[in-house]
Design a protein around this motif. Sequence first.
Motif: not given
Length: 675
Positions: A434-446, A484-488, A512-515, A595-601
């Motif tokens: 679902e997180l990956q799908q959210l990112v995909s939906y957001l990418d469609e804003w292009r 792990p630390a990412c996109l810092s 990349a962050l989610l991966a 990002v907030l959700l990824a940090v929590t996960v």
Amino acid sequence: MHKTSLSPGVFSLITASVPRTPAADDGAPSISDILTQDYCLNWPILSEYFKDVVAERKDYSAGARKCGALAAKVYHQVSQVEPSRLQDVLEQNLSWTPAPKTLSECIGLLGTDNPLRIHISLLIASAVLERALGDVYLTVSKAAQCPSLLRDLLATEELEMTFGPTAMYLLRCLIGPPSGLNLRNVLWHGFAAHHEVPEEYAYLLLVVASSLGKQLTNLESGPGKGVVIHRPYISFPQEGLMGRVFEDLSDSDLAAAEQLFSHSYFILPSMLPTWRAAIRALREKKYSHFLVLILPALEHALRRLFACANSCPERVLTAESTTLYTTLDEILSPVLSNGKSNHLNEEIGVAKMEMLLDLLVHPNGPRLRDRISHGEVDFCGLSRTFPVHLLCICVIFCTQYTFKEDVKQVPLVAKCLAVDYVSLFHPISLLRRELQQLVSYLDEWRDIPSPSHCEEEDFHSFNPSSFISAVQQSLERLLPHCRPACLSTLEDISSLCQPGHPTPSSAPLLEALLARVWENPLPTLHMARGDLELTEVLRRTVRNASAAVMQIKETATLRHRQWEQKQLRSRQRENYTRLLASLQTYRAAINLLVVLLAVTVSYIPLDPGICKKVIKFHKKVLQFSENLSSQTHPSRNRWEEAQTLCHSLAGLATQLPHTAIIYAHTDPPDTTPDT
């Protein structure tokens, strides 16, 4: 080793109740009186036959013995009828069920030489009959929900008023509580071998199904004079995912599987004919037959493993009426009924347990055994996906428990073992997709188009610099705490808030962050209750955010088309330009949310005390997502209010790592603006 999985009392009740030759003095009606000309039960005669026991509501053992004598006489008469004629006559009264064709095929199957014809017919007929009775109950009662347990359904006043006390008593004796024959549970939970249930019961149950249909049509009022409303069958949206786990199987693979079954002590010799018949059904593309045979057989084999792993050999047997069965719910549970740990997981390993939970237990999975055994599926519409998936799981189990040393060299075994299985339907796995799908939906804003004949400053008049600055500060504080630390780096953080139109894509960075977050698989097997609750809160947040993102794109696309066609009124044009002016704010807020959700996960599993604080925090975030979804709904289009919500998230996000997760000493102050 037990020669049978039926306890002595159950074995005696099922097998000894049916006389080899119907006797004239057994108390049952005479053969000539028991059936009508269309091979339906003569209910007035049966009412007299059961009159001394029909009022019983607890112990059905006496009625079960009467059913044995009744089944013998029904069988004696109908087995002499040409199978095709019997099928044609009984089918005329099966239209009250949701699957008359399926029941008709069961009647026809009884006239064949298929060694598993009794098993298949009883398994399918009991499932279809349960579904049909539930439909009648809902039609008559107008209730919103049907009793979930068959024994409770058979005890309802609505069904007794519709079919009469004798018919319902007969059903309770046949497929109802454990004190009766309980054929439905004995078969569907894999306790009975193929030769242990007399074929007389299969004929009787199908005659009962036809007789109930005739009973309905003879009623002066009720659903028989109108229409029984059938619930729609469930579909399996999970098939797409599950179909990609294992490769399809060839005929040579099926032959190898059958050979493997013969050399595996995962399967008792008495159950081996059932497994072989399942392979034969799959080879003949009879997918419903395969599933109704293999699912109970697999449960039987797993029950034996469960009993061995937990040193409780008595749990292999069917329970008497005073004891609960050992069914899949307990077999796959992390703890036993006595509170002790279930050692089956240690015995079979995490991957195999995940396979079983995905297929049979997880609420968002197919729950295949439950759905099929309760008649919720179209038996004629089952595809090859689940049979192949299930057979591959069985191959993996049989490989672990085999007498052959070189079994792993078999191509079928090699490709099944090559699968590195990860749970598909655990809540954490669902959150990931679902997180990956959210990112995909957001990418469609292009793809959101810019209106022509409009100056850029008209739709970028809102200056989001203060908000973007707040988001950047939140990201700078959040990302270093991600494990792990990412996109810092500041460059990466800035790109998540980069202005421009069309809206630039942040998908690569978020992906990349989610991966990185999912690089180390989270422990999904038997998660703590707090972690599961947190995961569900996060999933609800993602679903609301996804709804908001899709709504914004749909509205922007619609308004652009109307703009170009000059169909917008003055207020609608103003509303449209406010939407375009807000896109950068919304995008930055959704990026921050991901990002907030990824940090929590990345911190799951959490200490129980900390988990409570994180849940409390994320319920505030959930409220933000719910409000954002509401304000961006096409019926509202409250773009300025949605901007205010996004501002509140920037302040809220900074509270997570410094209080709830890292230190967790005190609750953070509630600085969330009222929304």
